[in-house]
Motif scaffolding. Structure first.
Motif, PDB file in Angstrom:
ATOM      1  N   LYS A   1       6.654   5.473   3.272  1.00 37.28           N
ATOM      2  CA  LYS A   1       5.579   5.514   2.294  1.00 37.28           C
ATOM      3  C   LYS A   1       4.938   4.133   2.272  1.00 37.28           C
ATOM      4  O   LYS A   1       3.832   3.875   1.857  1.00 37.28           O
TER       5      LYS A   1
ATOM      6  N   TYR B   1       4.029   0.674   2.296  1.00 37.21           N
ATOM      7  CA  TYR B   1       3.911  -0.702   3.572  1.00 37.21           C
ATOM      8  C   TYR B   1       2.982  -1.637   3.577  1.00 37.21           C
ATOM      9  O   TYR B   1       2.151  -1.116   2.431  1.00 37.21           O
TER      10      TYR B   1
ATOM     11  N   ARG C   1       0.748  -0.616   0.067  1.00 41.31           N
ATOM     12  CA  ARG C   1       0.110   0.046  -0.084  1.00 41.31           C
ATOM     13  C   ARG C   1       0.639   1.321  -0.283  1.00 41.31           C
ATOM     14  O   ARG C   1       2.306   1.125   0.392  1.00 41.31           O
ATOM     15  N   TRP C   2       0.216   2.967   0.270  1.00 43.06           N
ATOM     16  CA  TRP C   2       0.902   3.586  -0.065  1.00 43.06           C
ATOM     17  C   TRP C   2       0.325   5.159   0.424  1.00 43.06           C
ATOM     18  O   TRP C   2      -1.014   5.069   0.288  1.00 43.06           O
ATOM     19  N   ASP C   3       1.037   5.686   0.902  1.00 48.50           N
ATOM     20  CA  ASP C   3       1.088   6.960   1.732  1.00 48.50           C
ATOM     21  C   ASP C   3       1.883   7.700   1.604  1.00 48.50           C
ATOM     22  O   ASP C   3       2.795   7.792   1.965  1.00 48.50           O
ATOM     23  N   GLU C   4       1.036   9.042   0.758  1.00 49.47           N
ATOM     24  CA  GLU C   4       2.500   9.885   0.531  1.00 49.47           C
ATOM     25  C   GLU C   4       2.436  11.164   1.637  1.00 49.47           C
ATOM     26  O   GLU C   4       3.414  11.353   2.008  1.00 49.47           O
ATOM     27  N   THR C   5       1.635  10.804   2.890  1.00 53.06           N
ATOM     28  CA  THR C   5       2.499  11.985   4.102  1.00 53.06           C
ATOM     29  C   THR C   5       2.689  11.264   4.939  1.00 53.06           C
ATOM     30  O   THR C   5       3.085  11.613   5.545  1.00 53.06           O
ATOM     31  N   LYS C   6       3.564   9.747   4.302  1.00 51.30           N
ATOM     32  CA  LYS C   6       4.426   9.671   5.598  1.00 51.30           C
ATOM     33  C   LYS C   6       5.839   9.649   5.190  1.00 51.30           C
ATOM     34  O   LYS C   6       5.909  10.012   4.378  1.00 51.30           O
TER      35      LYS C   6
ATOM     36  N   THR D   1      -4.139  -1.269  -2.800  1.00 50.35           N
ATOM     37  CA  THR D   1      -3.111  -1.277  -2.983  1.00 50.35           C
ATOM     38  C   THR D   1      -2.321  -0.548  -3.765  1.00 50.35           C
ATOM     39  O   THR D   1      -2.997   0.416  -4.297  1.00 50.35           O
ATOM     40  N   ARG D   2      -0.747  -0.570  -4.015  1.00 54.54           N
ATOM     41  CA  ARG D   2      -0.107   1.427  -5.106  1.00 54.54           C
ATOM     42  C   ARG D   2      -0.608   1.293  -5.740  1.00 54.54           C
ATOM     43  O   ARG D   2      -0.482   0.058  -6.731  1.00 54.54           O
TER      44      ARG D   2
END
Length: 478
Positions: free
Chosen positions: A151, A153, A141-146, A213-214
């Motif tokens: 990012k 995870y 998965r992806w999180d641009e705020t991390k 997922t991303r």
């Protein structure tokens, strides 16, 4: 029936039915995706075509050669594109997806269930410690705020690397349970990958997907299109089949333990085990040795015929059938198996001429196994006598872990002595000394100094035979 229960069931049915109508036909109503043309897909990009055959170049990245025709779906992008993915018109919820795919060297692709959950497809041939970004992985998965480096995870690596070489057909089977939603549209249960089987090996089992997922196309939903990634490199698909997920496979997150604890043998160092080996149903080798390598490429050998039975990548041996309880004497590979023979016949034979039938056993040849000696790395070199000469058969893992190197030598050369290199459904010469064998199951490459072998037709199959001088060396890549 309670009136409130009936009202709930009716409302839920109408909501799901309405969703299905909004999207169109469900994929589970289409047992096989038509690959004679691209009408099953929405606005197919120009980078996607059909073909009758696809061949990879083992010496060049991102290179696939196609033959005009149908039956194979091919993505062959010249460069990375943001609009090269392929989506089915029909949608799916729960399902079992089964297909064959083929990667170009160095290529990267993926299958997105419902357009949102990616099973990674990649040329991961020879990788010993696969991650979620390798072939068969459930992508992260992806999180641009991390922060940078965090990012990505939540991915899941395959349990082992069961990948084949580029240009070889690989088989994938996925059991998928879609996310659940209330009548108001609130998600009540996460999606699950109930199982992923790659080339006959279970690489995921009951994995919960906590979100897309991303690269997902959008929000999670009850029904969505099947999506094939086509922007990272050449890839081909065939035999795409979809079926309904049996109710008994549905998971609530609990997994019952079944059967005895397995008895596994690893090959952290060069390792051997004696056992019976089943080559196929009804065909058992009773004097067999399986040889394991820390490079994660292994093989089994028939001492009665000097015959290389099969090779595999991944984990080494499951000895449960042999050692659990009274046992039946057999062991079996734990990785992705490539078979090199369909019958038990001598590997070496003296023929009257190149068209003579290959003998079905070693009667009259003076065949006698002499066991093996160990080299300086604890790898066996098999010995046997035949026609009054002594043969040494040394089969070893390639240094890069991508296959086997076999060297057959004889202490005194004999006239008309042949080695059976392959007995297969098909044998295709790609270039001098390089052959694609058994419906694109493995490559066989002869040493440059070796004489040219002969491909001959025998009872509807192909045989590749070659005269044995003092020494023969070739590689098997799978």
């Amino acid at each position: 029936m309670n009136l409130n229960v009936l009202k709930f069931r009716t409302t839920a049915f109408l909501w799901l039915f309405g969703t299905a109508l909004a999207f169109g036909q469900e994929l589970t109503d289409l047992p096989e995706v038509n690959l004679n043309e691209l009408s099953s897909f929405s606005s197919p990009p120009k980078t996607w075509t059909t073909a009758s055959q696809v061949i990879a170049n083992l010496k060049a990245d991102h290179s696939l050669k196609t033959s005009t025709g149908t039956g194979i779906l091919v993505a062959n992008p010249e460069k990375k594109s943001q609009h090269a993915d392929l989506f089915t018109k029909a949608v799916h919820g729960d399902m079992i997806l089964e297909l064959d795919y083929l990667m170009a060297k160095g290529s990267n692709s993926g299958i997105y269930l419902q357009g949102n959950y990616e099973i990674q497809l990649k040329d991961s041939w020879g990788v010993t410690n696969p991650t979620s970004a390798d072939n068969g992985g459930i992508y992260e998965r992806w999180d641009e705020t991390k922060p940078d480096g965090q990012k990505g995870y939540g991915g899941y690596a395959p349990r082992q690397n069961a990948s084949m070489a580029p240009g070889l057909w690989q088989h994938l089977k996925i059991a998928f349970q879609a996310p659940r939603f209330s009548t108001s549209g609130t998600k009540t249960a996460n999606a699950r990958i109930l199982s992923v089987v790659l080339n006959g090996v279970v690489i995921h089992d009951n994995v919960e997907l906590f979100g897309p997922t991303r690269g997902a196309v959008g929000q999670e939903k009850a029904l969505g299109s099947l999506r094939f990634q086509g922007d990272h490199g050449p890839v081909a698909f065939k035999n795409i089949r979809i079926s309904r997920l049996p109710a008994e496979l549905l998971s609530d997150g609990q997994k019952e333990k079944a059967g005895a604890d397995p008895i596994y043998i690893d090959a952290a160092t060069n390792t051997m085990i004696r056992s019976f080996v089943d080559v196929q149903p009804g065909l058992r080798v009773v004097h067999a040795i399986s040889v394991g390598s820390p490079k994660q490429v292994h093989y089994s050998y028939d001492l009665d015929n000097g015959l290389l039975l099969h090779g595999w990548h991944g984990d080494f041996i499951d000895a449960t059938p042999m050692w659990d309880g009274r046992g039946n004497g057999t062991s079996r590979p734990r990785g992705a198996v490539t078979s090199f023979t369909s019958k038990l016949i001598p590997a070496v034979a003296q023929l009257n001429n190149s068209g003579a039938a290959w003998p079905v056993d070693s009667t009259g040849t003076g065949f006698r196994t002499k066991g093996y000696v160990m080299d300086n790395e604890d790898r066996p070199e098999f010995k046997y006598n035949i026609y009054g000469s002594q043969v040494t058969d040394a089969i070893k893992a390639k240094e890069d872990g991508k296959g086997l190197v076999r060297t057959i030598s004889i202490d005194k050369a004999l006239p008309n002595l042949y080695v059976l290199l392959a007995n297969a459904s098909s044998i295709q010469e790609l270039s001098p000394g390089l052959y694609l064998v058994n419906g694109q199951a493995f490559y066989l490459e002869l040493d440059e100094s070796t004489a040219k072998p002969l491909i001959r037709d025998v009872e509807g199959r192909k045989e590749l035979i070659i005269l044995l001088g003092s020494k023969l060396k070739y590689q098997l890549s799978f």
